[in-house]
Scaffold this motif. Sequence first.
Motif, PDB file in Angstrom:
ATOM      1  N   TYR A   1       2.324  -2.001  -9.541  1.00 52.44           N
ATOM      2  CA  TYR A   1       3.701  -2.316  -9.155  1.00 52.44           C
ATOM      3  C   TYR A   1       4.067  -1.473  -7.943  1.00 52.44           C
ATOM      4  CZ  TYR A   1       8.697  -3.249  -9.458  1.00 52.44           C
ATOM      5  OH  TYR A   1       9.973  -3.647  -9.173  1.00 52.44           O
ATOM      6  N   LEU A   2       4.457  -2.140  -6.858  1.00 46.38           N
ATOM      7  CA  LEU A   2       4.887  -1.477  -5.632  1.00 46.38           C
ATOM      8  C   LEU A   2       6.402  -1.600  -5.538  1.00 46.38           C
ATOM      9  CD1 LEU A   2       2.171  -2.967  -3.224  1.00 46.38           C
ATOM     10  CD2 LEU A   2       2.095  -0.770  -4.439  1.00 46.38           C
ATOM     11  N   GLY A   3       7.110  -0.490  -5.636  1.00 41.52           N
ATOM     12  CA  GLY A   3       8.565  -0.508  -5.688  1.00 41.52           C
ATOM     13  C   GLY A   3       9.212  -0.870  -4.359  1.00 41.52           C
ATOM     14  N   THR A   4      10.470  -1.244  -4.422  1.00 43.67           N
ATOM     15  CA  THR A   4      11.233  -1.656  -3.245  1.00 43.67           C
ATOM     16  C   THR A   4      11.140  -0.617  -2.121  1.00 43.67           C
ATOM     17  OG1 THR A   4      12.794  -2.894  -4.612  1.00 43.67           O
ATOM     18  CG2 THR A   4      13.544  -2.244  -2.422  1.00 43.67           C
ATOM     19  N   ASN A   5      10.836  -1.104  -0.926  1.00 40.48           N
ATOM     20  CA  ASN A   5      10.762  -0.270   0.283  1.00 40.48           C
ATOM     21  C   ASN A   5       9.634   0.754   0.261  1.00 40.48           C
ATOM     22  OD1 ASN A   5      12.788  -1.236   2.107  1.00 40.48           O
ATOM     23  ND2 ASN A   5      14.330  -0.412   0.736  1.00 40.48           N
ATOM     24  N   SER A   6       8.683   0.625  -0.654  1.00 41.75           N
ATOM     25  CA  SER A   6       7.530   1.520  -0.601  1.00 41.75           C
ATOM     26  C   SER A   6       6.612   1.107   0.543  1.00 41.75           C
ATOM     27  CB  SER A   6       6.776   1.529  -1.929  1.00 41.75           C
ATOM     28  OG  SER A   6       6.304   0.236  -2.264  1.00 41.75           O
ATOM     29  N   CYS A   7       5.794   2.053   0.991  1.00 37.01           N
ATOM     30  CA  CYS A   7       4.978   1.847   2.183  1.00 37.01           C
ATOM     31  C   CYS A   7       3.597   2.444   1.975  1.00 37.01           C
ATOM     32  CB  CYS A   7       5.673   2.503   3.376  1.00 37.01           C
ATOM     33  SG  CYS A   7       4.784   2.362   4.933  1.00 37.01           S
ATOM     34  N   LEU A   8       2.558   1.691   2.319  1.00 31.24           N
ATOM     35  CA  LEU A   8       1.178   2.148   2.212  1.00 31.24           C
ATOM     36  C   LEU A   8       0.582   2.269   3.611  1.00 31.24           C
ATOM     37  CD1 LEU A   8       1.784   1.097  -0.671  1.00 31.24           C
ATOM     38  CD2 LEU A   8      -0.555   0.227  -0.751  1.00 31.24           C
ATOM     39  N   ARG A   9       0.065   3.446   3.920  1.00 25.40           N
ATOM     40  CA  ARG A   9      -0.628   3.663   5.179  1.00 25.40           C
ATOM     41  C   ARG A   9      -1.912   2.833   5.205  1.00 25.40           C
ATOM     42  NH1 ARG A   9      -2.636   9.655   7.271  1.00 25.40           N
ATOM     43  NH2 ARG A   9      -3.535   8.964   9.266  1.00 25.40           N
ATOM     44  N   GLU A  10      -2.427   2.597   6.406  1.00 30.31           N
ATOM     45  CA  GLU A  10      -3.640   1.791   6.527  1.00 30.31           C
ATOM     46  C   GLU A  10      -4.845   2.481   5.873  1.00 30.31           C
ATOM     47  OE1 GLU A  10      -3.636   4.453  10.125  1.00 30.31           O
ATOM     48  OE2 GLU A  10      -2.141   3.256   9.039  1.00 30.31           O
ATOM     49  N   LYS A  11      -5.777   1.650   5.392  1.00 19.99           N
ATOM     50  CA  LYS A  11      -7.093   2.077   4.888  1.00 19.99           C
ATOM     51  C   LYS A  11      -7.008   2.977   3.660  1.00 19.99           C
ATOM     52  CE  LYS A  11      -9.188   1.761   9.489  1.00 19.99           C
ATOM     53  NZ  LYS A  11      -9.935   2.476  10.567  1.00 19.99           N
ATOM     54  N   ILE A  12      -6.055   2.693   2.773  1.00 25.21           N
ATOM     55  CA  ILE A  12      -5.992   3.463   1.540  1.00 25.21           C
ATOM     56  C   ILE A  12      -6.191   2.547   0.337  1.00 25.21           C
ATOM     57  CG2 ILE A  12      -4.470   5.199   2.575  1.00 25.21           C
ATOM     58  CD1 ILE A  12      -2.205   4.001   0.914  1.00 25.21           C
ATOM     59  N   SER A  13      -6.528   3.185  -0.796  1.00 25.45           N
ATOM     60  CA  SER A  13      -6.769   2.460  -2.038  1.00 25.45           C
ATOM     61  C   SER A  13      -5.796   2.946  -3.109  1.00 25.45           C
ATOM     62  CB  SER A  13      -8.205   2.678  -2.521  1.00 25.45           C
ATOM     63  OG  SER A  13      -9.130   2.180  -1.578  1.00 25.45           O
ATOM     64  N   ILE A  14      -5.326   1.997  -3.914  1.00 28.03           N
ATOM     65  CA  ILE A  14      -4.435   2.281  -5.029  1.00 28.03           C
ATOM     66  C   ILE A  14      -5.144   1.833  -6.308  1.00 28.03           C
ATOM     67  CG2 ILE A  14      -2.170   1.871  -6.047  1.00 28.03           C
ATOM     68  CD1 ILE A  14      -1.999   3.222  -3.345  1.00 28.03           C
ATOM     69  N   PRO A  15      -5.299   2.712  -7.312  1.00 27.27           N
ATOM     70  CA  PRO A  15      -5.972   2.296  -8.541  1.00 27.27           C
ATOM     71  C   PRO A  15      -5.183   1.229  -9.299  1.00 27.27           C
ATOM     72  CG  PRO A  15      -5.757   4.695  -8.419  1.00 27.27           C
ATOM     73  CD  PRO A  15      -4.879   4.124  -7.358  1.00 27.27           C
ATOM     74  N   ALA A  16      -5.888   0.462 -10.102  1.00 31.59           N
ATOM     75  CA  ALA A  16      -5.240  -0.530 -10.962  1.00 31.59           C
ATOM     76  C   ALA A  16      -4.223   0.148 -11.881  1.00 31.59           C
ATOM     77  CB  ALA A  16      -6.285  -1.270 -11.789  1.00 31.59           C
ATOM     78  N   ASP A  17      -3.190  -0.598 -12.238  1.00 33.33           N
ATOM     79  CA  ASP A  17      -2.172  -0.158 -13.200  1.00 33.33           C
ATOM     80  C   ASP A  17      -1.333   1.011 -12.698  1.00 33.33           C
ATOM     81  OD1 ASP A  17      -2.760  -2.016 -15.430  1.00 33.33           O
ATOM     82  OD2 ASP A  17      -4.672  -0.947 -15.476  1.00 33.33           O
ATOM     83  N   SER A  18      -1.231   1.172 -11.398  1.00 28.24           N
ATOM     84  CA  SER A  18      -0.387   2.223 -10.839  1.00 28.24           C
ATOM     85  C   SER A  18       1.034   1.711 -10.625  1.00 28.24           C
ATOM     86  CB  SER A  18      -0.952   2.709  -9.502  1.00 28.24           C
ATOM     87  OG  SER A  18      -2.210   3.332  -9.675  1.00 28.24           O
ATOM     88  N   ILE A  19       1.959   2.657 -10.507  1.00 30.04           N
ATOM     89  CA  ILE A  19       3.341   2.360 -10.137  1.00 30.04           C
ATOM     90  C   ILE A  19       3.680   3.216  -8.929  1.00 30.04           C
ATOM     91  CG2 ILE A  19       5.766   2.467 -10.814  1.00 30.04           C
ATOM     92  CD1 ILE A  19       4.862   2.107 -13.717  1.00 30.04           C
ATOM     93  N   ILE A  20       4.047   2.550  -7.840  1.00 34.55           N
ATOM     94  CA  ILE A  20       4.487   3.237  -6.629  1.00 34.55           C
ATOM     95  C   ILE A  20       6.006   3.115  -6.576  1.00 34.55           C
ATOM     96  CG2 ILE A  20       4.224   3.448  -4.140  1.00 34.55           C
ATOM     97  CD1 ILE A  20       1.622   3.858  -5.801  1.00 34.55           C
ATOM     98  N   GLY A  21       6.698   4.236  -6.635  1.00 31.56           N
ATOM     99  CA  GLY A  21       8.141   4.223  -6.794  1.00 31.56           C
ATOM    100  C   GLY A  21       8.889   3.708  -5.576  1.00 31.56           C
ATOM    101  N   MET A  22      10.152   3.406  -5.782  1.00 29.15           N
ATOM    102  CA  MET A  22      11.022   2.904  -4.720  1.00 29.15           C
ATOM    103  C   MET A  22      11.045   3.881  -3.551  1.00 29.15           C
ATOM    104  SD  MET A  22      15.111   2.088  -4.954  1.00 29.15           S
ATOM    105  CE  MET A  22      14.890   0.782  -6.161  1.00 29.15           C
ATOM    106  N   GLY A  23      10.760   3.392  -2.364  1.00 25.43           N
ATOM    107  CA  GLY A  23      10.808   4.204  -1.165  1.00 25.43           C
ATOM    108  C   GLY A  23       9.657   5.167  -0.988  1.00 25.43           C
ATOM    109  N   ALA A  24       8.677   5.148  -1.870  1.00 32.14           N
ATOM    110  CA  ALA A  24       7.550   6.072  -1.765  1.00 32.14           C
ATOM    111  C   ALA A  24       6.692   5.728  -0.554  1.00 32.14           C
ATOM    112  CB  ALA A  24       6.715   6.039  -3.030  1.00 32.14           C
ATOM    113  N   VAL A  25       6.106   6.748   0.060  1.00 33.90           N
ATOM    114  CA  VAL A  25       5.233   6.573   1.222  1.00 33.90           C
ATOM    115  C   VAL A  25       3.859   7.123   0.861  1.00 33.90           C
ATOM    116  CG1 VAL A  25       4.872   7.131   3.649  1.00 33.90           C
ATOM    117  CG2 VAL A  25       7.191   6.768   2.797  1.00 33.90           C
ATOM    118  N   VAL A  26       2.891   6.226   0.760  1.00 31.82           N
ATOM    119  CA  VAL A  26       1.537   6.612   0.350  1.00 31.82           C
ATOM    120  C   VAL A  26       0.702   6.795   1.614  1.00 31.82           C
ATOM    121  CG1 VAL A  26      -0.435   6.049  -1.099  1.00 31.82           C
ATOM    122  CG2 VAL A  26       1.847   5.241  -1.746  1.00 31.82           C
ATOM    123  N   ILE A  27       0.239   8.035   1.857  1.00 30.02           N
ATOM    124  CA  ILE A  27      -0.461   8.332   3.108  1.00 30.02           C
ATOM    125  C   ILE A  27      -1.951   8.583   2.909  1.00 30.02           C
ATOM    126  CG2 ILE A  27       1.635   9.218   4.182  1.00 30.02           C
ATOM    127  CD1 ILE A  27       0.529  12.053   3.705  1.00 30.02           C
TER     128      ILE A  27
END
Length: 205
Positions: free
Chosen positions: A160-186
């Motif tokens: 689940y990718l929360g509202t306004n969350s952002c993922l930087r290029e070339k990254i991996s997110i494991p299955a069953d993760s939750i990325i919170g609202m506005g989170a920035v994954v670098i």
Amino acid sequence: MKNIAIYGAGGFAREVLILLEDMGLAARVSALYESDDIWTQRRVGGIQTLPISRFEPSDTDMILAVGSPQARQRMRESLPAQTQYPTLVHPNAKVHRSTSLGEGSIVCEGCIVTCDIRIGRHVNLDRMTTIGHDSVLGDFVTAAPAVVVSGNCMVGASTYLGTNSCLREKISIPADSIIGMGAVVISSLTAPGVYVGNPARLKSS
């Protein structure tokens, strides 16, 4: 031409009704279904609700219209094997021809999905989400409104990718993760969990 049913009767189901209207398919919607234990007889968006035990897949296709990835997966597993699931793309969304969309996925208004992207089954891309080149989204992923996934990202199933969350290029997110609202994954995440903040960090339990 088969009817269309929606499994779910909450807010996202009502948004899917709008999407179907914009696609010229509103007349084919026959019912909104809920699990038997919570069903109450009423109309939602002018459409009758029915218990899921009365669903008949021979003449009706099904749309899974809830936000939770895990709930959609349970719904999918509970339905008859012969059930068919249409893929919906809003006429004001842009999906490049080189991108593949899995069965039952929903792309809402204003989304931009660029080139050479693979999107799994029953993925929800809510309004104004953008997915960059060469990214892969696993089955049952949810992207809430205005999510930004940069190029060459790998998003594991049922994330689940929360509202306004952002993922930087070339990254991996494991299955069953939750990325919170506005989170920035670098950087790539190594374990499933709830990630919040800028930069995103695992939330302590």
